[in-house]
Each structure stands twice: as structure tokens, then as C-alpha cells.
Design an enzyme around this catalytic site. Structure first.
Site, PDB file in Angstrom:
ATOM      1  N   ASN A   7       2.692 -62.723  -7.780  1.00  0.00           N
ATOM      2  CA  ASN A   7       1.595 -63.769  -8.101  1.00  0.00           C
ATOM      3  C   ASN A   7       0.386 -62.818  -7.993  1.00  0.00           C
ATOM      4  OD1 ASN A   7      -0.445 -65.807  -7.669  1.00  0.00           O
ATOM      5  ND2 ASN A   7      -0.222 -66.081  -5.629  1.00  0.00           N
ATOM      6  N   TRP A   8      -0.191 -62.837  -9.352  1.00  0.00           N
ATOM      7  CA  TRP A   8      -1.291 -61.762  -9.399  1.00  0.00           C
ATOM      8  C   TRP A   8      -2.811 -62.333  -8.969  1.00  0.00           C
ATOM      9  CZ3 TRP A   8      -0.229 -59.227 -14.891  1.00  0.00           C
ATOM     10  CH2 TRP A   8       0.963 -58.530 -14.678  1.00  0.00           C
ATOM     11  N   LYS A   9      -2.839 -63.769  -8.688  1.00  0.00           N
ATOM     12  CA  LYS A   9      -3.977 -64.250  -8.172  1.00  0.00           C
ATOM     13  C   LYS A   9      -4.906 -64.129  -9.553  1.00  0.00           C
ATOM     14  CE  LYS A   9      -2.459 -63.685  -3.583  1.00  0.00           C
ATOM     15  NZ  LYS A   9      -2.863 -63.756  -2.371  1.00  0.00           N
ATOM     16  N   HIS A  85      -0.127 -73.467  -3.788  1.00  0.00           N
ATOM     17  CA  HIS A  85      -0.394 -72.128  -3.009  1.00  0.00           C
ATOM     18  C   HIS A  85      -1.558 -72.388  -2.043  1.00  0.00           C
ATOM     19  CE1 HIS A  85      -1.680 -68.129  -2.136  1.00  0.00           C
ATOM     20  NE2 HIS A  85      -0.682 -67.715  -2.576  1.00  0.00           N
ATOM     21  N   GLU A  87      -4.163 -70.746  -1.097  1.00  0.00           N
ATOM     22  CA  GLU A  87      -5.607 -70.559  -1.458  1.00  0.00           C
ATOM     23  C   GLU A  87      -5.919 -71.755  -2.240  1.00  0.00           C
ATOM     24  OE1 GLU A  87      -4.655 -66.933  -3.289  1.00  0.00           O
ATOM     25  OE2 GLU A  87      -4.513 -65.755  -1.210  1.00  0.00           O
ATOM     26  N   GLU A 155       4.977 -69.636   2.861  1.00  0.00           N
ATOM     27  CA  GLU A 155       4.171 -68.590   2.786  1.00  0.00           C
ATOM     28  C   GLU A 155       2.942 -68.902   4.019  1.00  0.00           C
ATOM     29  OE1 GLU A 155       3.547 -66.392  -1.153  1.00  0.00           O
ATOM     30  OE2 GLU A 155       2.240 -68.221  -1.190  1.00  0.00           O
ATOM     31  N   GLY A 161      -1.742 -61.700   2.593  1.00  0.00           N
ATOM     32  CA  GLY A 161      -2.893 -60.557   2.442  1.00  0.00           C
ATOM     33  C   GLY A 161      -3.275 -59.859   3.820  1.00  0.00           C
ATOM     34  N   SER A 191       2.635 -60.871   2.822  1.00  0.00           N
ATOM     35  CA  SER A 191       2.446 -59.447   2.748  1.00  0.00           C
ATOM     36  C   SER A 191       4.063 -58.616   2.904  1.00  0.00           C
ATOM     37  CB  SER A 191       2.027 -58.921   4.501  1.00  0.00           C
ATOM     38  OG  SER A 191       0.561 -59.605   4.431  1.00  0.00           O
ATOM     39  N   GLY A 212       2.306 -61.036  -3.333  1.00  0.00           N
ATOM     40  CA  GLY A 212       0.862 -61.097  -3.802  1.00  0.00           C
ATOM     41  C   GLY A 212       0.166 -59.504  -4.016  1.00  0.00           C
ATOM     42  N   GLY A 213      -0.031 -59.064  -3.220  1.00  0.00           N
ATOM     43  CA  GLY A 213      -0.786 -57.480  -3.201  1.00  0.00           C
ATOM     44  C   GLY A 213       0.207 -56.645  -3.775  1.00  0.00           C
TER      45      GLY A 213
HETATM   46  C1  PEP Z   1       0.689 -64.956  -1.999  1.00  0.00           C
HETATM   47  O1  PEP Z   1      -0.621 -64.846  -1.965  1.00  0.00           O
HETATM   48  O2  PEP Z   1       1.367 -65.373  -2.748  1.00  0.00           O
HETATM   49  C2  PEP Z   1       1.022 -63.708  -1.216  1.00  0.00           C
HETATM   50  C3  PEP Z   1       2.177 -63.654  -0.357  1.00  0.00           C
HETATM   51  O3  PEP Z   1       0.065 -62.733  -0.974  1.00  0.00           O
HETATM   52  P1  PEP Z   1       0.390 -61.374  -0.244  1.00  0.00           P
HETATM   53  O4  PEP Z   1       1.736 -60.695  -0.635  1.00  0.00           O
HETATM   54  O5  PEP Z   1      -0.715 -60.445  -0.628  1.00  0.00           O
HETATM   55  O6  PEP Z   1       0.202 -61.395   1.296  1.00  0.00           O
END
Ligand code: PEP
Length: 231
Positions: A7-9, A85, A87, A155, A161, A191, A212-213
Site C-alpha cells: 500500500n503506497w498511500k 483503511h 487512515e 491492521e 507506521g 510495520s 505500507g512503509g
Molecule cells: C498500512 O498502512 O497499510 C501499513 C501496514 O503501514 P506500515 O506497514 O507502514 O505500518
């Protein structure tokens, strides 16, 4: 086979997307999915990788400024979408009802859907976790049922993050709970990185990861895919 979705956001425009996709060569034995921002979807689809959007609206078209529909995504060659999500729920007013509507519309149009559920740290610590997750999952289950194109992503908000991850035991327990409410594959997110992926992904009921990251860097995302393929 595990599914690993990046997920590149709101990162990577079309140029960076093209460069990533050219360098990305996932191993066999894993289903690798990239979820770029809307404007980068055409560049990503051209690469031949499996591409999901980060959201999808419930109507086919209409006066919904800023939204994108399932038929539009399918026309582009996008094969799935994330919905709900944390967010989106936290910053853009997404509710269990809108998440359910987006999920059903995506599935009915022929997209695969990754519907996200999560508890906050406060909810976990005050003993509300089961109730919050139950309400979120049941809203999706009642609307869509155990559709074969549906996945849930668990999640925990406090793990996104933050560098904090659920322990493998926590992930296993919550995934089992979610599956008892809706029997579909459940991805873990929060994470996930190459250093902790093997432990998390090898838990029973952890069918893949939403990342994500660590999905923004082609080397770390490829390493994650390799770990999942080797399990
Ligand atoms: C996400 O937002 O989908 C996520 C899992 O982010 P991260 O891996 O950066 O915690």
C-alpha cells in the site's frame, strides 16, 4: 500461496511508479500486489504486475467529486481495491457502512477487495478490541458474505507506521477471531518488514500481509515477497 500487497498511500507519482515496476521482479510462489495512488495506476498496470487501487466508490458513476468507481478501475486493468483503511476511517470519515458499501460494489463489479479492520491502542487497552473488530467485520460480512474475491486486512492502528507490530500470538489470535466471523483470507498489516515477516507470516491464519512503509523500497518489498514465497 500468501498474498503480499504494497500500500503506497500518497507516495510515488507515475514516474517513480514506472521505475519501481521495472525493477520489481517478484519470485514465483507468492501473489505480489502493488497499490499505487490513483494517478499512478495506468503506469503501474502497463508494467504487467497485479495492481489494486487504494479505494473504490459504491456507485458506477455520478456526482461524487474526488471518487473513482469500480468500472473505471476495471477499464484501466486494475483488478482489486483496498477499502476501509484506518487512515480513510480516521481522516476521511469512512464508516462501517461506507466500507461495506464500497466492498459490495467492488466485488459485484468483479474486483478483488481487501477490506481493512483495526482497533486503536485505546480500544485494545480498554478491553473494547473484540467488540470494535466484531462490529467492523460483521458490517462487511452482512453486506458481502464470504465472497471468494474478498480478503480482510487486520491492521491494528497502533502498529501502522509506528515500528510496533502485533506479536505473532496476538496476530494469530485476532486472525482466528476474524475468521470465526467471516471465513475469508486474512492479511496482517502494521510495520511488516523483512526482519519480522517470517515470524508473522508463518502463524496459522495469517494468509499474507498488507505493507505500507516497507513496500516503497523495491529491495525491501522484493525481500518480503521472497520470504513469503519460501514459507
Ligand atoms: C498500512 O498502512 O497499510 C501499513 C501496514 O503501514 P506500515 O506497514 O507502514 O505500518
Amino acid at each position: 500461496m500468501k498474498l503480499i500487497a504494497g500500500n503506497w498511500k500518497m507516495f510515488k507519482g507515475p514516474g517513480e511508479t514506472r521505475a519501481f515496476c521495472e525493477a520489481f521482479d517478484p519470485p514465483a510462489g507468492v501473489e505480489a500486489v502493488l497499490c499505487p495512488p490513483f494517478v499512478s495506476l495506468p503506469a503501474a498496470v502497463e508494467s504487467g504486475h497485479t495492481i489494486f487501487a487504494q479505494n473504490v466508490h459504491w456507485a458506477d458513476d455520478g456526482a461524487f467529486t474526488g471518487e473513482v468507481s469500480a468500472p473505471m478501475l476495471l477499464e484501466l486493468g486494475v483488478t482489486g481495491a483496498i477499502v476501509g483503511h484506518s487512515e480513510r476511517r480516521q481522516y476521511f470519515g469512512e464508516t462501517d457502512e461506507t466500507v461495506a458499501r464500497r466492498t459490495v460494489a467492488g466485488l459485484e463489479a468483479g474486483l478483488r477487495v481487501i477490506a481493512c479492520v483495526a482497533e486503536s491502542l485505546e480500544e485494545r487497552e480498554s478491553g473494547q478490541m473484540d467488540l470494535v473488530l466484531r462490529l467492523q467485520v460483521e458490517a462487511i460480512a452482512e453486506a458481502a458474505g464470504p465472497h471468494e474475491q474478498l480478503l480482510i486486512a487486520y491492521e491494528p492502528v497502533w502498529a501502522i507506521g509506528s515500528g510496533l507490530t502485533a506479536t505473532p500470538e496476538q496476530a494469530r489470535e485476532v486472525h482466528a477471531f476474524i475468521k470465526s466471523l467471516l471465513d475469508v483470507p486474512v492479511l496482517y498489516g502494521g510495520s511488516v518488514k523483512p526482519e519480522n515477516a517470517e515470524e508473522l507470516l508463518s502463524q496459522e491464519g495469517v494468509d499474507g500481509a498488507l505493507v505500507g512503509g516497507a513496500s516503497l523500497d523495491v529491495e525491501s518489498f522484493t525481500a518480503l515477497c521472497r520470504i513469503a514465497a519460501d514459507l
